[in-house]
Design an enzyme around this catalytic site. Structure first.
Site, mmCIF file in Angstrom:
data_model
loop_
_atom_site.group_PDB
_atom_site.id
_atom_site.type_symbol
_atom_site.label_atom_id
_atom_site.label_comp_id
_atom_site.label_asym_id
_atom_site.label_seq_id
_atom_site.Cartn_x
_atom_site.Cartn_y
_atom_site.Cartn_z
ATOM 1 N N HIS A 1 0.818 -1.281 -0.009
ATOM 2 C CA HIS A 1 -0.141 -0.124 0.012
ATOM 3 C C HIS A 1 1.031 1.158 0.057
ATOM 4 C CE1 HIS A 1 0.984 0.784 4.165
ATOM 5 N NE2 HIS A 1 0.727 -0.352 4.484
ATOM 6 N N GLU B 1 -1.895 -7.443 7.017
ATOM 7 C CA GLU B 1 -0.734 -7.672 7.752
ATOM 8 C C GLU B 1 -0.800 -8.311 9.056
ATOM 9 O OE1 GLU B 1 2.319 -7.300 8.003
ATOM 10 O OE2 GLU B 1 2.718 -5.175 7.520
#
Length: 214
Positions: free
Chosen positions: A11, A84
């Site tokens: 990202h 994550e």
């Protein structure tokens, strides 16, 4: 023998990246730099053909993926398995704050102890790696022989790099994971292999590297 190509993108930048703060499963949006990076990455990805776009369901990855999907004309498929690592009680702290508050736990984290789980119900490195490997295997099985875009997080890319190179899970990292860079790996009957890593020619400034416990 069919080969499946994956382009994995971390990202764009968030305010917490700039502050060296652990995000984990906390839902932090892109900052202004991150939004610019997402658009630049989208423009670069428009020169490639993809059959599907997968993305972590966390906001920073979703915002990055949605910029790409708009130019690719593909619908983003959100996948919780691409999140994550869960950093437990470390989430929301800077690395320095975590080291000061939980010195023993931080040392175990820093040493890449495979079965260490963060206080506060965090994930061990071994279980995190197992989750990522299983998620990538599932995506490949759905799209064998195709080219897939995956937008995710730095820790996920760390595991993907190790899958593709055979680097040990507990070895300290010696490769970069910049925000919004392109990382290409492939899978066929022989397993995973590395193609190209950390391609950031489309970014105007050097992107921040993933914070590492290396």
């Amino acid at each position: 023998m069919s080969t499946t190509h994956l382009c994995l993108v971390r990202h764009g930048e968030t305010a917490w990246n700039a502050e060296r703060r652990l995000q984990g499963h906390l839902d932090i949006p892109l900052n202004e730099t991150g939004s610019i990076q997402a658009q630049a990455t989208a423009s670069r990805l428009a020169t490639h053909a993809f059959d599907a776009v997968y993305c972590s369901d966390l906001l920073r990855a979703r915002q990055t993926a949605e910029a790409a999907s708009a130019v690719l004309g593909l619908t983003v498929e959100f996948e919780r398995g691409l999140r994550e690592r869960h950093y437990g009680a470390f989430q929301g702290m800077t690395y320095d704050e975590a080291a000061q508050t939980y010195p023993e736990a931080y040392q175990r984290f820093h040493s890449r102890e495979l079965d260490f789980s963060f206080p506060g119900e965090g994930e061990s490195l071994r279980l995190f790696a197992k989750r990522i490997a299983a998620t990538l295997d599932t995506i490949v099985a759905r799209h064998a022989g195709r080219q897939i875009l995956i937008v995710t997080h730095g820790g996920v890319l760390d595991i993907a790099h190790r899958l593709a190179t055979g680097m040990a899970l507990d070895a300290h990292r010696n490769f970069g994971i910049p925000n919004a860079a392109l990382n290409w790996i492939a899978h066929d009957a022989t397993g995973w292999r590395m193609l190209r890593w950390a391609d950031q020619d489309h970014l105007s400034d050097d992107a921040r590297d993933e914070l590492s416990n290396a």
